[in-house]
Design a protein around this motif. Structure first.
Motif, PDB file in Angstrom:
ATOM      1  N   LYS A 254      16.318  -0.291  11.888  1.00 59.06           N
ATOM      2  CA  LYS A 254      16.003  -0.878  10.584  1.00 59.06           C
ATOM      3  C   LYS A 254      14.733  -1.437  10.227  1.00 59.06           C
ATOM      4  CE  LYS A 254      18.048  -3.982   7.114  1.00 59.06           C
ATOM      5  NZ  LYS A 254      16.768  -4.377   6.450  1.00 59.06           N
TER       6      LYS A 254
ATOM      7  N   TYR B  43      11.922  -0.123  11.724  1.00 52.73           N
ATOM      8  CA  TYR B  43      11.306   1.204  11.553  1.00 52.73           C
ATOM      9  C   TYR B  43      11.487   1.643  10.245  1.00 52.73           C
ATOM     10  CZ  TYR B  43       9.877   1.025  16.626  1.00 52.73           C
ATOM     11  OH  TYR B  43       9.423   0.858  17.792  1.00 52.73           O
ATOM     12  N   HIS B  44      12.661   1.937   9.630  1.00 54.72           N
ATOM     13  CA  HIS B  44      13.021   2.439   8.500  1.00 54.72           C
ATOM     14  C   HIS B  44      12.569   1.721   7.455  1.00 54.72           C
ATOM     15  CE1 HIS B  44      16.867   4.886   9.732  1.00 54.72           C
ATOM     16  NE2 HIS B  44      15.582   5.581  10.278  1.00 54.72           N
ATOM     17  N   ASP B  45      12.421   0.517   7.356  1.00 50.44           N
ATOM     18  CA  ASP B  45      11.927  -0.532   6.305  1.00 50.44           C
ATOM     19  C   ASP B  45      10.499  -0.344   6.298  1.00 50.44           C
ATOM     20  OD1 ASP B  45      14.738  -1.360   5.943  1.00 50.44           O
ATOM     21  OD2 ASP B  45      14.298  -3.232   6.957  1.00 50.44           O
TER      22      ASP B  45
ATOM     23  N   LYS C 190      10.463   7.592   9.689  1.00 47.31           N
ATOM     24  CA  LYS C 190      11.713   8.386  10.369  1.00 47.31           C
ATOM     25  C   LYS C 190      11.763   7.936  11.863  1.00 47.31           C
ATOM     26  CE  LYS C 190      10.976  12.338   7.052  1.00 47.31           C
ATOM     27  NZ  LYS C 190      12.089  12.045   6.233  1.00 47.31           N
TER      28      LYS C 190
ATOM     29  N   ASN D  72      22.781   4.689  12.045  1.00 51.07           N
ATOM     30  CA  ASN D  72      22.275   4.766  10.652  1.00 51.07           C
ATOM     31  C   ASN D  72      20.731   5.715  10.682  1.00 51.07           C
ATOM     32  OD1 ASN D  72      24.016   2.949   9.513  1.00 51.07           O
ATOM     33  ND2 ASN D  72      23.216   1.436  10.322  1.00 51.07           N
ATOM     34  N   LEU D  73      20.747   6.832  11.636  1.00 55.01           N
ATOM     35  CA  LEU D  73      19.711   7.552  11.716  1.00 55.01           C
ATOM     36  C   LEU D  73      19.813   8.842  10.632  1.00 55.01           C
ATOM     37  CD1 LEU D  73      19.372   7.731  15.379  1.00 55.01           C
ATOM     38  CD2 LEU D  73      17.878   6.528  13.739  1.00 55.01           C
ATOM     39  N   THR D  74      18.773   9.294  10.020  1.00 54.76           N
ATOM     40  CA  THR D  74      18.986  10.462   9.113  1.00 54.76           C
ATOM     41  C   THR D  74      17.958  11.480   9.670  1.00 54.76           C
ATOM     42  OG1 THR D  74      17.126   9.465   7.815  1.00 54.76           O
ATOM     43  CG2 THR D  74      19.308   8.936   7.067  1.00 54.76           C
ATOM     44  N   THR D  75      17.376  11.199  10.763  1.00 54.82           N
ATOM     45  CA  THR D  75      16.505  12.351  11.293  1.00 54.82           C
ATOM     46  C   THR D  75      17.199  12.766  12.824  1.00 54.82           C
ATOM     47  OG1 THR D  75      14.781  11.480  10.285  1.00 54.82           O
ATOM     48  CG2 THR D  75      14.499  12.955  11.915  1.00 54.82           C
TER      49      THR D  75
END
Length: 240
Positions: free
Chosen positions: A44, A46-48, A52, A80-83
């Motif tokens: 989170k 990193y995402h914030d 990616k 919660n990863l998108t990659t």
């Protein structure tokens, strides 16, 4: 692309604070995510920060070799990863099957696919490198990663770490530079790509404490690339 090989939450915060503006992707290297505490919290962070995040391809292969691809999808989704990275550097996967997974995963994830073996002594012809990269991009990969491992001694490099210049040049004749991430963990390798492809070349497997030094290389603020980015009139005057 920076490799996180088990950073703590505080170390991840330090990475973001010190050099987050220069990092696009973070790879949680090989299987390290299986042993990191507070993993979701770190992801989170990193995402914030606009990065990616994805798991190392070796972990993908560990699930695949056990015939647990659905369990891997669930594991990635639960984080919660998108990659996601699809690779076959440690095990042999028929290329049509690999491309099928890329196409399937690309429906729900941003897919990075890695080309090249992690084993020393395994040589792949330039034409095969090119064909695999082209086919994987067509299957749905966002970018293809040119394998080098974190050691920088296999794949696109010789065992001494020097670039396979002929291979790299052949690849660039057929595959657009912006579609490739070149793994370049060593400074000399980073210098090579910047000198030959410019400041904006995509580089991967960068250590978390090498992001700012790499940015200096990209901007000509380090001796290795100092003269490359000077205005031509200054270089000419210096030579007179």
């Amino acid at each position: 692309m920076v490799m996180d090989k088990g950073l703590s939450l505080r170390q991840a915060e330090d990475l973001i604070s010190a050099s987050g503006n220069y990092v696009d992707l973070v790879k949680l290297g090989f299987g390290t995510s299986a042993f990191c505490p507070h993993l979701k919290e770190k992801i989170k962070l990193y995402h914030d920060a606009g990065m990616k995040v994805y798991l190392g391809g070796t972990l993908f292969e560990a699930f695949v070799v056990r015939n647990k691809i659905d369990a891997y999808k669930k594991y990635v989704t639960d984080l919660n990863l998108t990659t996601i990275e699809v690779s076959d550097g440690s095990i042999s996967i028929p290329h049509d099957i690999k491309c099928g997974w890329i196409a399937d995963l690309a429906k729900d994830f941003t897919v990075l696919s890695e080309v090249g073996s992690k084993e020393e002594g395994i040589l792949i012809s330039p034409s095969k490198w090119i064909k695999m990269m082209q086919t994987e991009l067509q299957a749905g990969s966002w970018k293809v990663i040119a394998e080098a491992r974190e050691s920088g001694t296999v794949g696109i490099y010789r065992p001494n770490g020097q670039a396979h210049v002929m291979l790299i040049n052949r690849i660039l004749q057929k595959v657009k530079m912006e579609n490739i991430i070149w793994e370049a963990p060593k400074k000399a390798q980073q210098v090579y790509f910047i000198q030959h492809m410019g400041a904006n070349v995509n580089l991967g497997n960068i250590a978390e404490n090498e992001v700012i030094p790499l940015e200096c290389l990209r901007r000509g603020l380090r001796g290795d690339t100092f003269f490359q980015f000077l205005p031509e009139e200054i270089v000419t005057k210096m030579k007179q």
